[in-house]
Design a protein around this motif. Structure first.
Motif, PDB file in Angstrom:
ATOM      1  N   UNK A   8     -63.610 -27.393 -74.163  1.00  0.00           N
ATOM      2  CA  UNK A   8     -63.122 -28.100 -72.672  1.00  0.00           C
ATOM      3  C   UNK A   8     -64.381 -28.325 -72.020  1.00  0.00           C
ATOM      4  N   UNK A   9     -64.563 -27.562 -71.570  1.00  0.00           N
ATOM      5  CA  UNK A   9     -66.441 -26.852 -70.945  1.00  0.00           C
ATOM      6  C   UNK A   9     -67.179 -28.202 -70.823  1.00  0.00           C
ATOM      7  N   UNK A  10     -67.489 -28.196 -72.575  1.00  0.00           N
ATOM      8  CA  UNK A  10     -68.020 -29.721 -72.907  1.00  0.00           C
ATOM      9  C   UNK A  10     -67.590 -31.049 -72.695  1.00  0.00           C
ATOM     10  N   UNK A  11     -66.244 -31.029 -72.766  1.00  0.00           N
ATOM     11  CA  UNK A  11     -65.384 -32.333 -71.990  1.00  0.00           C
ATOM     12  C   UNK A  11     -65.780 -32.656 -71.016  1.00  0.00           C
ATOM     13  N   UNK A  12     -65.246 -31.117 -70.164  1.00  0.00           N
ATOM     14  CA  UNK A  12     -65.785 -31.697 -68.422  1.00  0.00           C
ATOM     15  C   UNK A  12     -67.012 -31.667 -67.554  1.00  0.00           C
ATOM     16  N   UNK A  13     -67.845 -31.515 -68.657  1.00  0.00           N
ATOM     17  CA  UNK A  13     -69.113 -31.736 -68.314  1.00  0.00           C
ATOM     18  C   UNK A  13     -69.723 -33.235 -68.591  1.00  0.00           C
ATOM     19  N   UNK A  14     -69.284 -33.709 -70.062  1.00  0.00           N
ATOM     20  CA  UNK A  14     -69.576 -34.848 -70.021  1.00  0.00           C
ATOM     21  C   UNK A  14     -68.791 -36.083 -69.374  1.00  0.00           C
ATOM     22  N   UNK A  15     -67.545 -35.699 -68.397  1.00  0.00           N
ATOM     23  CA  UNK A  15     -66.631 -36.341 -68.228  1.00  0.00           C
ATOM     24  C   UNK A  15     -66.947 -35.974 -66.276  1.00  0.00           C
ATOM     25  N   UNK A  16     -67.405 -35.426 -65.763  1.00  0.00           N
ATOM     26  CA  UNK A  16     -68.266 -34.694 -64.330  1.00  0.00           C
ATOM     27  C   UNK A  16     -69.446 -35.699 -64.641  1.00  0.00           C
ATOM     28  N   UNK A  17     -69.977 -35.948 -65.814  1.00  0.00           N
ATOM     29  CA  UNK A  17     -71.857 -36.931 -66.163  1.00  0.00           C
ATOM     30  C   UNK A  17     -71.018 -38.149 -65.811  1.00  0.00           C
ATOM     31  N   UNK A  18     -70.340 -38.588 -66.215  1.00  0.00           N
ATOM     32  CA  UNK A  18     -70.134 -40.024 -66.163  1.00  0.00           C
ATOM     33  C   UNK A  18     -69.454 -40.706 -64.524  1.00  0.00           C
TER      34      UNK A  18
END
Length: 191
Positions: free
Chosen positions: A126-136
């Protein structure tokens, strides 16, 4: 088996599982993690212990399933916010503010419960998903000229998530909003 029968069984299983997750979360909030047993969960859920064991082998697995559901709900909520605003800057601000409030709520778990909940791979995923989401979101903001371009979106992602993790120690919504405002100020284009 007829389709209707399968759907009814699945709905029942989902309802029992949801009831167990909620009952367990309530018991942990009331009694702490150590005060929760499978017997108490079964009683609070209104099912027999044997039925409970068909769904979960132990309290820890129930808490992990509850946490996975919470995380998925938070990620869905953040994704929904992304779609509501017109500009990249407004989307970023909405998502970061909600993330900060999630961090503030999360702080109430306590050390023992936090250690248990974050032990599984679901939290890392989930943290990896969140990081990818915020990076986008940050990359969209850079392209629109609303976010600084002298620091990479990867680095800005770390900045945002680490800064807003501090919301967990803040006593009020106003304090959380101030932290978000300071974080957003650091994202503005320099010049």
């Amino acid at each position: 088996m007829p389709k209707l029968w399968n759907e009814t069984i699945e709905e029942h299983r989902r309802a029992v599982r949801d009831t167990v997750l909620e009952a367990t979360a309530e018991l942990v909030a009331e009694q702490g993690l150590r005060g929760v047993t499978m017997s108490r969960i079964a009683e609070r859920s209104g099912i027999g212990r044997a039925t409970l064991y068909k769904y979960f082998p132990d309290v820890e697995s129930i808490m992990a399933a509850w946490h996975e559901r919470q995380i998925a709900g938070h990620l869905d909520e953040l994704a929904d916010l992304r779609g509501r605003s017109d500009t990249p800057g407004a989307r970023l601000a909405a998502v970061l503010e909600r993330y900060a409030f999630i961090q503030q709520q999360r702080h109430g778990h306590g050390a023992e419960l936090s250690a248990l909940l974050h032990r599984g791979g679901h939290a890392a995923h989930a943290e990896q998903h969140l990081r990818h989401f915020v990076r986008g979101l940050l990359a969209e903001g850079v392209q629109a000229g609303e976010v600084r371009d002298d620091v990479t979106p990867d680095e800005l992602t770390g900045y945002c998530l680490h800064a807003l993790a501090g919301a967990g120690e803040l006593p009020s919504k106003a304090a959380v909003r101030r932290l978000v405002a300071v974080t957003l100020t650091g994202l503005r284009p320099q010049g």
